[in-house]
Design a protein around this motif. Sequence first.
Motif, mmCIF file in Angstrom:
data_model
loop_
_atom_site.group_PDB
_atom_site.id
_atom_site.type_symbol
_atom_site.label_atom_id
_atom_site.label_comp_id
_atom_site.label_asym_id
_atom_site.label_seq_id
_atom_site.Cartn_x
_atom_site.Cartn_y
_atom_site.Cartn_z
ATOM 1 N N VAL A 12 0.949 -1.201 0.097
ATOM 2 C CA VAL A 12 -0.015 0.061 0.186
ATOM 3 C C VAL A 12 0.937 1.162 -0.092
ATOM 4 O O VAL A 12 1.722 1.491 0.892
ATOM 5 C CB VAL A 12 -0.880 -0.096 1.355
ATOM 6 C CG1 VAL A 12 -1.802 1.285 1.230
ATOM 7 C CG2 VAL A 12 -1.942 -1.226 1.274
ATOM 8 N N LEU A 13 0.605 1.908 -1.095
ATOM 9 C CA LEU A 13 1.630 3.285 -1.196
ATOM 10 C C LEU A 13 0.594 4.343 -0.536
ATOM 11 O O LEU A 13 -0.628 4.285 -1.063
ATOM 12 C CB LEU A 13 2.125 3.480 -2.390
ATOM 13 C CG LEU A 13 3.013 2.311 -3.215
ATOM 14 C CD1 LEU A 13 3.360 2.783 -4.692
ATOM 15 C CD2 LEU A 13 4.320 2.321 -2.346
ATOM 16 N N ASP A 18 0.262 14.199 -5.599
ATOM 17 C CA ASP A 18 1.241 14.942 -6.268
ATOM 18 C C ASP A 18 1.921 13.888 -7.233
ATOM 19 O O ASP A 18 1.681 12.665 -7.158
ATOM 20 C CB ASP A 18 2.380 15.721 -5.203
ATOM 21 C CG ASP A 18 3.192 14.697 -4.486
ATOM 22 O OD1 ASP A 18 3.180 13.439 -4.787
ATOM 23 O OD2 ASP A 18 3.818 15.263 -3.460
ATOM 24 N N ALA A 19 2.903 14.780 -7.994
ATOM 25 C CA ALA A 19 3.626 13.955 -8.899
ATOM 26 C C ALA A 19 4.336 12.734 -8.256
ATOM 27 O O ALA A 19 4.489 11.865 -8.820
ATOM 28 C CB ALA A 19 4.584 15.001 -9.982
ATOM 29 N N GLY A 20 5.101 13.044 -7.289
ATOM 30 C CA GLY A 20 5.674 12.157 -6.550
ATOM 31 C C GLY A 20 5.080 10.774 -6.353
ATOM 32 O O GLY A 20 5.304 9.599 -6.363
ATOM 33 N N PHE A 21 3.713 11.005 -5.685
ATOM 34 C CA PHE A 21 2.953 9.716 -5.268
ATOM 35 C C PHE A 21 2.639 9.099 -6.912
ATOM 36 O O PHE A 21 2.701 7.759 -6.856
ATOM 37 C CB PHE A 21 1.640 10.243 -4.754
ATOM 38 C CG PHE A 21 0.787 9.244 -4.470
ATOM 39 C CD1 PHE A 21 0.805 8.248 -3.367
ATOM 40 C CD2 PHE A 21 -0.234 8.915 -5.282
ATOM 41 C CE1 PHE A 21 0.166 7.317 -3.172
ATOM 42 C CE2 PHE A 21 -1.281 7.782 -5.136
ATOM 43 C CZ PHE A 21 -1.021 6.860 -4.175
ATOM 44 N N CYS A 22 2.380 9.763 -7.609
ATOM 45 C CA CYS A 22 2.049 9.131 -8.913
ATOM 46 C C CYS A 22 3.124 8.400 -9.712
ATOM 47 O O CYS A 22 3.058 7.288 -10.187
ATOM 48 C CB CYS A 22 1.285 10.328 -10.149
ATOM 49 S SG CYS A 22 -0.289 10.916 -9.687
ATOM 50 N N ARG A 23 4.139 9.039 -9.440
ATOM 51 C CA ARG A 23 5.461 8.195 -9.863
ATOM 52 C C ARG A 23 5.652 6.868 -9.346
ATOM 53 O O ARG A 23 5.875 5.983 -9.768
ATOM 54 C CB ARG A 23 6.792 9.381 -9.700
ATOM 55 C CG ARG A 23 7.695 9.657 -10.801
ATOM 56 C CD ARG A 23 8.921 10.418 -10.752
ATOM 57 N NE ARG A 23 8.805 11.340 -9.686
ATOM 58 C CZ ARG A 23 8.236 12.657 -10.077
ATOM 59 N NH1 ARG A 23 7.886 12.792 -10.985
ATOM 60 N NH2 ARG A 23 8.293 13.376 -9.089
ATOM 61 N N ARG A 24 5.568 7.063 -7.872
ATOM 62 C CA ARG A 24 5.683 5.773 -7.070
ATOM 63 C C ARG A 24 4.823 4.449 -7.485
ATOM 64 O O ARG A 24 5.082 3.439 -7.662
ATOM 65 C CB ARG A 24 5.667 6.122 -5.673
ATOM 66 C CG ARG A 24 6.572 6.794 -4.984
ATOM 67 C CD ARG A 24 6.822 7.374 -3.736
ATOM 68 N NE ARG A 24 6.122 6.414 -2.854
ATOM 69 C CZ ARG A 24 5.172 6.743 -1.509
ATOM 70 N NH1 ARG A 24 4.817 8.088 -1.838
ATOM 71 N NH2 ARG A 24 4.643 5.811 -1.053
ATOM 72 N N SER A 26 3.454 4.734 -10.619
ATOM 73 C CA SER A 26 3.659 4.124 -11.777
ATOM 74 C C SER A 26 5.015 3.329 -11.744
ATOM 75 O O SER A 26 4.942 2.236 -12.642
ATOM 76 C CB SER A 26 4.019 5.439 -12.874
ATOM 77 O OG SER A 26 3.082 6.061 -12.709
ATOM 78 N N GLU A 27 5.946 3.276 -11.056
ATOM 79 C CA GLU A 27 7.263 2.561 -10.893
ATOM 80 C C GLU A 27 6.906 1.091 -10.490
ATOM 81 O O GLU A 27 7.144 0.266 -10.887
ATOM 82 C CB GLU A 27 7.971 3.046 -9.947
ATOM 83 C CG GLU A 27 8.835 4.425 -10.501
ATOM 84 C CD GLU A 27 9.559 5.309 -9.455
ATOM 85 O OE1 GLU A 27 9.549 4.833 -8.182
ATOM 86 O OE2 GLU A 27 10.265 6.155 -9.824
ATOM 87 N N ALA A 28 5.817 1.099 -9.284
ATOM 88 C CA ALA A 28 5.383 -0.180 -9.067
ATOM 89 C C ALA A 28 4.546 -1.099 -10.210
ATOM 90 O O ALA A 28 4.895 -2.234 -10.341
ATOM 91 C CB ALA A 28 4.505 -0.183 -7.787
ATOM 92 N N LEU A 29 3.870 -0.277 -10.865
ATOM 93 C CA LEU A 29 3.232 -0.964 -12.270
ATOM 94 C C LEU A 29 4.297 -1.156 -13.209
ATOM 95 O O LEU A 29 4.224 -2.428 -13.834
ATOM 96 C CB LEU A 29 2.313 0.219 -12.845
ATOM 97 C CG LEU A 29 1.043 0.602 -11.854
ATOM 98 C CD1 LEU A 29 0.270 1.746 -12.593
ATOM 99 C CD2 LEU A 29 0.107 -0.989 -11.624
ATOM 100 N N ASP A 30 5.079 -0.684 -13.305
ATOM 101 C CA ASP A 30 6.347 -1.140 -14.324
ATOM 102 C C ASP A 30 7.040 -2.279 -13.819
ATOM 103 O O ASP A 30 7.683 -3.013 -14.619
ATOM 104 C CB ASP A 30 7.420 0.245 -14.534
ATOM 105 C CG ASP A 30 6.784 1.349 -15.252
ATOM 106 O OD1 ASP A 30 5.728 1.079 -15.891
ATOM 107 O OD2 ASP A 30 7.407 2.520 -15.223
ATOM 108 N N LEU A 31 7.290 -2.316 -12.365
ATOM 109 C CA LEU A 31 7.793 -3.647 -11.859
ATOM 110 C C LEU A 31 7.028 -4.912 -12.249
ATOM 111 O O LEU A 31 7.658 -5.903 -12.116
ATOM 112 C CB LEU A 31 7.954 -3.507 -10.549
ATOM 113 C CG LEU A 31 9.109 -2.474 -10.102
ATOM 114 C CD1 LEU A 31 9.184 -2.374 -8.786
ATOM 115 C CD2 LEU A 31 10.503 -3.192 -10.437
#
Length: 67
Positions: A12-13, A18-24, A26-31
Motif C-alpha cells: 500500500v503506497l 502529487d507527482a511524486g505519489f503518481c511516480r511511485r 507508476s514505478e510499481a506498475l512498471d515492476l
Amino acid sequence: MPPPDGLPRYRVLTGPDDAGFCRRVSEALDLGYHLYEGPSAAFDRENLILAQALIWPDDAASTTGDT
C-alpha cells in the motif's frame, strides 16, 4: 515468480496527491504489480492524501486470466 528485490506481494503506497505519489505508483506498475481496487483518499486539513494498494500477480491467477 516472486516480486523483485525481496519486495512484498501486497503493498500500500500512501502520500499526498502529487507527482511524486503518481511516480511511485507508476514505478510499481512498471515492476509488474497490479492495482488492487481503486485508490482511497483522505483530507488532513492541508493536503489530499492518497492510498493505493498493489498486488503482485500470482502464477495461478496469471494462468486463469483472473488478475
